[in-house]
Enzyme design. Structure first.
Site, PDB file in Angstrom:
ATOM      1  N   HIS A 100       0.877  -1.167   0.000  1.00 49.00           N
ATOM      2  CA  HIS A 100       0.000   0.000   0.000  1.00 49.00           C
ATOM      3  C   HIS A 100       0.923   1.228   0.000  1.00 49.00           C
ATOM      4  O   HIS A 100       2.025   1.166   0.565  1.00 49.00           O
ATOM      5  CB  HIS A 100      -0.837   0.106   1.271  1.00 49.00           C
ATOM      6  CG  HIS A 100      -1.690  -1.078   1.583  1.00 49.00           C
ATOM      7  ND1 HIS A 100      -1.215  -2.196   2.185  1.00 49.00           N
ATOM      8  CD2 HIS A 100      -3.023  -1.282   1.420  1.00 49.00           C
ATOM      9  CE1 HIS A 100      -2.207  -3.064   2.376  1.00 49.00           C
ATOM     10  NE2 HIS A 100      -3.313  -2.535   1.910  1.00 49.00           N
ATOM     11  N   ASP A 103       2.449   1.971   3.321  1.00 56.88           N
ATOM     12  CA  ASP A 103       3.423   1.033   3.891  1.00 56.88           C
ATOM     13  C   ASP A 103       4.851   1.493   3.630  1.00 56.88           C
ATOM     14  O   ASP A 103       5.752   1.194   4.409  1.00 56.88           O
ATOM     15  CB  ASP A 103       3.320  -0.369   3.257  1.00 56.88           C
ATOM     16  CG  ASP A 103       1.928  -0.959   3.331  1.00 56.88           C
ATOM     17  OD1 ASP A 103       1.183  -0.607   4.258  1.00 56.88           O
ATOM     18  OD2 ASP A 103       1.594  -1.770   2.450  1.00 56.88           O
TER      19      ASP A 103
END
Ligand code: XUL
Ligand code: CO
Length: 439
Positions: A100, A103
């Site tokens: 993501h 992240d």
């Protein structure tokens, strides 16, 4: 380059007899099965969020694992996460990773600041990719953690939030394209509702489709050639997630004319939360030309939530790989371990033990699925079970030649059909499965 996991050697294939916990017993990347190497067939990927970011926190307590990898300040920690990621991929012979946007770099005070942090880390990751040859299986945007998404993102009741989500997805798509990603995932996140007392479901679904159409058109306009995926999940965080299961998502995509643009990213634990088997969800996707990629994990049937455990149930991995073989294997997709070590398994070594367990369970499942296909008894049983559709009245039904009047005439002439039916032989077939799997 500094070694973060100095105590962990390169994980090698040592065969089923090995007792070395830091070795593969079934995953032999270069071994050819069904005409391709296991590495090409399995297409394993690591999930950045669990492996590099998940510290094991739950609603009863904080994390137990340190995922700073020796870093002190914000961006240094995130550079170290990237270094740790590529060392893990290398030591485990995993070719792909998934992430993501949030992240890989922490959010700043404003969207501009957040995007600047992404612009700083992306070239760093790109460089690591070039040096290692590792690839991005898919990217996605985390439109669910930040409090601004408390009422959803594309399905939010507030248009400013919709705009923010669109801006975030735009950037995530640009990063995915820059890093040569093979896929882009929409997992619903908070796209769902808890009560209809405060929800305009019609508008929310229309808006979700609008956001997905905007994303597809933008993605294609900047050169994204991979698959767009929807990852179904029935509940959690909301009571009614809009992307309940593969069938629900197919109906949604067809209603809004998006079905040619999306394939499914089927997750094992999401399937069981929807009261389906993993195999069922994969089969529904395959039959609708929507099989794309897999989030490999397993749930615990005694717990009612998404436990995201590393998959070790070989029966399940075998049935999964049987579906993958029937689908003709992966094209842009792969097997992403959307899985985390248990909270009590908090050491760096546990990261490797859990990936080895998951990869070996899938490698063994693949070997066994190939044996089941080769054995042929299960397939030929199913084939024979439907033999009556190959000739006579059955062939006329399938070709569309038989009318209701023809069928009535046929049935009247027969008088009854109970005598022609044969046993479904479920137990006999389950025993064949066991005989093939366990010898
Ligand atoms: C949540 C989940 C996500 C998606 C990506 O249950 O599976 O991690 O895979 O957003
Ligand atoms: Co997932």
């Amino acid at each position: 380059m500094k070694e973060i996991f100095a105590a962990i050697p390169q994980i090698k294939y040592e065969g089923a007899q090995s007792k070395n916990p830091l070795a593969f017993r079934y995953y032999n990347p270069e071994e050819v099965i069904n005409g391709k190497t296991m590495r090409e067939q399995m297409k394993f990927a690591a999930s950045y969020w669990h492996t590099l970011c998940g510290e094991g926190s739950d609603m009863f307590g904080p994390g137990t694992a340190d995922k700073t990898f020796g870093g002190k300040e914000d961006m240094e920690i995130y550079r170290n996460k990237a270094l740790a990621c590529f060392e893990i991929l290398d030591k485990l012979s995993i070719n792909y990773f998934c992430f993501h946007d949030r992240d890989i770099a922490p959010e700043g005070e404003t969207l501009a600041e957040t995007n600047a942090r992404l612009d700083e880390i992306v070239p760093f990751i790109e460089d690591l990719m070039k040096k290692s040859g590792k690839k991005l299986l898919w990217g996605t945007a985390n439109c669910f953690s930040n409090p601004r998404y408390m009422h959803g993102a594309g399905t939010a009741c507030n248009a400013d939030v919709f705009a923010f989500a669109a801006a975030q997805i735009k950037k995530a798509l640009e990063i995915t394209v820059k890093l040569g990603g093979d896929g882009y995932v929409f997992w619903g996140g908070r796209e769902g509702y808890d009560t209809l007392l405060n929800t305009d479901m019609g508008l929310e679904l229309d808006n979700l489709a609008r956001l997905m159409r905007l994303a597809v058109d933008y993605g294609r306009s900047i050169g994204f050639k991979g698959y767009f995926y929807v990852e179904p999940k029935p509940k959690e965080p909301t009571k009614h997630q809009y992307d309940f299961d593969v069938s629900t998502v197919l109906a949604f995509l067809r209603k809004y004319g998006l079905d040619k643009d999306f394939k499914m990213n089927v997750e094992a634990n999401h399937a069981t939360l929807a009261q389906h088997t993993f195999q069922h969800e994969l089969c529904v996707a395959r039959l609708n030309d929507a099989f794309g990629s897999i989030d490999a994990n397993q749930g615990d049937l005694l717990l009612g939530w998404d436990t995201d455990q590393f998959p070790t149930n070989v029966y399940e991995t075998t049935l999964c790989m049987l579906e993958v073989i029937k689908a003709g294997g992966f094209t842009n997709g792969g097997l992403n371990f959307d899985a985390k070590a248990r909270r009590g398994s908090f050491t760096n070594e546990d990261i490797f033990h859990s990936y080895i367990a998951g990869m070996d369970a899938f490698a063994l499942g693949f070997r066994l699925a190939a044996k089941i296909v080769e054995d042929g008894r299960l397939d030929s049983f199913v084939d024979n079970r439907y033999a009556s559709y190959k000739t006579g009245i059955g062939a006329d039904i399938v070709s569309g030649k038989a009318t209701m009047a023809d069928l009535e005439k046929y049935a009247l002439e027969k008088g009854d059909v109970i005598g022609v039916l044969e046993s479904g032989r479920q137990e006999y077939l389950e025993n064949i499965m066991n005989a093939i799997m366990f010898g």
